[in-house]
Design a protein around this motif. Structure first.
Motif, mmCIF file in Angstrom:
data_model
loop_
_atom_site.group_PDB
_atom_site.id
_atom_site.type_symbol
_atom_site.label_atom_id
_atom_site.label_comp_id
_atom_site.label_asym_id
_atom_site.label_seq_id
_atom_site.Cartn_x
_atom_site.Cartn_y
_atom_site.Cartn_z
ATOM 1 N N THR A 138 52.892 -59.789 68.762
ATOM 2 C CA THR A 138 52.760 -58.703 69.544
ATOM 3 C C THR A 138 52.565 -58.719 71.073
ATOM 4 O OG1 THR A 138 52.222 -57.491 67.375
ATOM 5 C CG2 THR A 138 51.748 -56.367 69.426
ATOM 6 N N ASP A 139 51.418 -59.600 71.167
ATOM 7 C CA ASP A 139 51.294 -59.984 72.560
ATOM 8 C C ASP A 139 52.296 -60.541 73.302
ATOM 9 O OD1 ASP A 139 48.536 -59.293 72.292
ATOM 10 O OD2 ASP A 139 48.066 -61.304 72.157
ATOM 11 N N LEU A 140 53.294 -61.447 72.862
ATOM 12 C CA LEU A 140 54.615 -62.137 73.285
ATOM 13 C C LEU A 140 55.624 -61.044 73.679
ATOM 14 C CD1 LEU A 140 54.793 -65.641 71.702
ATOM 15 C CD2 LEU A 140 53.874 -65.061 73.771
ATOM 16 N N SER A 141 55.459 -59.981 72.651
ATOM 17 C CA SER A 141 56.481 -58.799 72.885
ATOM 18 C C SER A 141 56.299 -57.990 74.046
ATOM 19 C CB SER A 141 56.705 -58.135 71.390
ATOM 20 O OG SER A 141 57.267 -58.950 70.459
ATOM 21 N N ILE A 142 54.867 -57.804 74.131
ATOM 22 C CA ILE A 142 54.575 -56.858 75.442
ATOM 23 C C ILE A 142 54.714 -57.475 76.520
ATOM 24 C CG2 ILE A 142 52.515 -55.633 76.202
ATOM 25 C CD1 ILE A 142 51.481 -55.119 73.384
ATOM 26 N N GLN A 143 54.463 -58.844 76.364
ATOM 27 C CA GLN A 143 54.576 -59.613 77.747
ATOM 28 C C GLN A 143 56.260 -59.806 78.006
ATOM 29 O OE1 GLN A 143 52.977 -63.443 77.401
ATOM 30 N NE2 GLN A 143 51.318 -62.806 76.838
ATOM 31 N N PHE A 144 57.158 -59.682 76.973
ATOM 32 C CA PHE A 144 58.555 -59.598 77.059
ATOM 33 C C PHE A 144 58.994 -58.506 78.020
ATOM 34 C CE2 PHE A 144 62.638 -58.360 75.893
ATOM 35 C CZ PHE A 144 63.516 -59.265 76.332
ATOM 36 N N MET A 145 58.561 -57.384 77.362
ATOM 37 C CA MET A 145 58.908 -56.045 77.765
ATOM 38 C C MET A 145 58.445 -55.762 79.504
ATOM 39 S SD MET A 145 58.376 -53.229 74.875
ATOM 40 C CE MET A 145 56.873 -53.772 74.243
ATOM 41 N N GLU A 216 48.993 -53.646 64.479
ATOM 42 C CA GLU A 216 50.164 -54.046 65.745
ATOM 43 C C GLU A 216 51.275 -53.174 66.027
ATOM 44 O OE1 GLU A 216 49.024 -56.648 67.083
ATOM 45 O OE2 GLU A 216 47.436 -57.237 65.690
ATOM 46 N N MET A 217 51.713 -52.387 64.698
ATOM 47 C CA MET A 217 52.547 -51.368 65.433
ATOM 48 C C MET A 217 51.962 -50.288 66.121
ATOM 49 S SD MET A 217 55.889 -50.831 64.340
ATOM 50 C CE MET A 217 56.334 -50.107 66.090
ATOM 51 N N GLY A 218 50.705 -50.050 66.200
ATOM 52 C CA GLY A 218 50.166 -49.119 67.128
ATOM 53 C C GLY A 218 49.933 -49.533 68.438
ATOM 54 N N ARG A 219 49.764 -50.840 68.481
ATOM 55 C CA ARG A 219 49.602 -51.577 70.020
ATOM 56 C C ARG A 219 50.914 -51.448 70.524
ATOM 57 N NH1 ARG A 219 48.240 -57.510 69.352
ATOM 58 N NH2 ARG A 219 47.943 -57.381 71.676
ATOM 59 N N LEU A 220 51.904 -51.607 69.821
ATOM 60 C CA LEU A 220 53.458 -51.801 70.466
ATOM 61 C C LEU A 220 53.739 -50.231 70.906
ATOM 62 C CD1 LEU A 220 55.791 -53.619 68.061
ATOM 63 C CD2 LEU A 220 55.033 -54.297 70.338
ATOM 64 N N ASN A 221 53.242 -49.233 70.042
ATOM 65 C CA ASN A 221 53.452 -47.940 70.691
ATOM 66 C C ASN A 221 52.981 -47.524 72.020
ATOM 67 O OD1 ASN A 221 55.218 -47.464 68.525
ATOM 68 N ND2 ASN A 221 53.609 -46.706 67.177
ATOM 69 N N GLU A 222 51.625 -48.062 71.934
ATOM 70 C CA GLU A 222 50.538 -47.826 73.176
ATOM 71 C C GLU A 222 51.233 -48.467 74.193
ATOM 72 O OE1 GLU A 222 46.865 -49.533 72.150
ATOM 73 O OE2 GLU A 222 46.515 -47.622 70.929
ATOM 74 N N ALA A 223 51.953 -49.699 74.040
ATOM 75 C CA ALA A 223 52.686 -50.366 75.228
ATOM 76 C C ALA A 223 53.704 -49.676 75.512
ATOM 77 C CB ALA A 223 52.898 -51.875 74.755
ATOM 78 N N LEU A 224 54.602 -49.049 74.792
ATOM 79 C CA LEU A 224 55.653 -48.481 75.183
ATOM 80 C C LEU A 224 55.378 -47.081 75.892
ATOM 81 C CD1 LEU A 224 57.923 -48.463 71.800
ATOM 82 C CD2 LEU A 224 58.589 -49.791 73.975
ATOM 83 N N GLU A 225 54.193 -46.456 75.727
ATOM 84 C CA GLU A 225 53.640 -45.453 76.319
ATOM 85 C C GLU A 225 53.258 -45.937 77.665
ATOM 86 O OE1 GLU A 225 53.773 -42.330 75.766
ATOM 87 O OE2 GLU A 225 54.381 -42.110 73.593
ATOM 88 N N ARG A 226 52.654 -46.872 77.780
ATOM 89 C CA ARG A 226 51.840 -47.408 79.023
ATOM 90 C C ARG A 226 53.099 -47.702 79.975
ATOM 91 N NH1 ARG A 226 50.991 -52.426 80.431
ATOM 92 N NH2 ARG A 226 51.051 -53.103 78.294
ATOM 93 N N LEU A 227 54.092 -48.440 79.284
ATOM 94 C CA LEU A 227 55.043 -48.862 80.279
ATOM 95 C C LEU A 227 56.071 -47.804 80.698
ATOM 96 C CD1 LEU A 227 55.727 -52.082 78.531
ATOM 97 C CD2 LEU A 227 54.690 -51.785 80.762
#
Length: 250
Positions: A138-145, A216-227
């Motif tokens: 999940t960390d690597l995915s957020i970094q990629f985005m 982890e799905m929640g973390r991804l959703n938060e990243a989409l919102e933050r970005l």
């Protein structure tokens, strides 16, 4: 597996973030893994073709290189493409021709359990990352985005995130999600009676993994919102196959 989600009627397992995806989006109840093994179904997702056409009829096979792939077609259309987590369609290091149209591949390397695992990142590696593998991925995915939005803000991206659990060894997950009691497990009728105690213990850890992935799905959703891209991003959650958990004695 299908029954291991609150959105699908399970009253024991806790999957609030994935349940929210179901309530806010479209649920496909009649979708089946027509080749329920790891490599074959991943190759089906990659190519849109049956295993007898794409060449992956069992685990450890590799897809043909003379057919279109989803990431390849998307990259040709201007997308940045990535696959992070379990790849299981070849062995690292992964040269350009072994990535099937992926700009960035962080493929889980062989190893025991799901803590402190190593990854091949394209041609580099394997590199060890500390922590639970789904959290690392999940960390690597957020970094990629983040990197994609910084370098190519006007281009879309396609990210395939492939967490390995819930997968044996089921107990390999953080203690924070060890929140279930075997006595609460509701076994289906197709679990043989002599396997009931084993099945309940197994299902307890399986659900712990599921709740961990939900976080982890929640973390991804938060990243989409933050970005600032949540309203312009399609999120699809699916699986290559579910596990028997002692149904029919398997």
């Amino acid at each position: 597996r299908y029954s291991a989600l609150g959105a699908n009627g399970n009253t024991v397992v806790r999957t609030p973030h994935i349940d929210a995806l179901a309530s806010e989006g479209m649920v496909c109840d009649n979708v089946y893994s027509n080749h329920p093994l790891c490599s074959p179904y991943r190759a089906i997702l990659l190519t849109g073709q049956f295993g007898w056409r794409n060449g992956v009829i069992d685990n450890e096979y590799q897809p043909r290189r003379d057919i279109p792939t989803l990431p390849g077609l998307l990259r040709e259309s201007g997308y940045g493409t990535a696959h992070i987590g379990t790849f299981h369609l070849g062995k690292g290091p992964y040269q350009e021709e072994d990535r099937y149209g992926l700009d960035y591949l962080a493929a889980l390397h062989d190893g025991p359990g799901f803590f402190d695992r190593s990854y091949f990142e394209n041609e580099a590696g394997p590199t060890k990352y500390d922590g639970w593998a789904p959290s690392v991925e999940t960390d690597l995915s957020i970094q990629f985005m983040e990197n994609h939005l910084e370098k190519r803000p006007d281009d879309p991206f396609a990210l395939f995130l492939s967490w390995r659990p819930p997968h044996w060894p089921y107990p390999s997950y953080p203690d924070a999600f060890n929140a279930y009691d075997p006595a609460d497990m509701d076994l289906p009728d197709n679990v043989p009676k002599q396997m009931a105690d084993f099945a309940r213990r197994e299902m307890t850890d399986y659900y712990g993994c599921c709740t961990g992935l939900d976080a982890e799905m929640g973390r991804l959703n938060e990243a989409l919102e933050r970005l600032g891209i949540s309203d312009d991003t399609i999120v699809i959650y699916t699986s290559d196959h579910g596990d028997h958990l002692s149904s029919h004695g398997y």
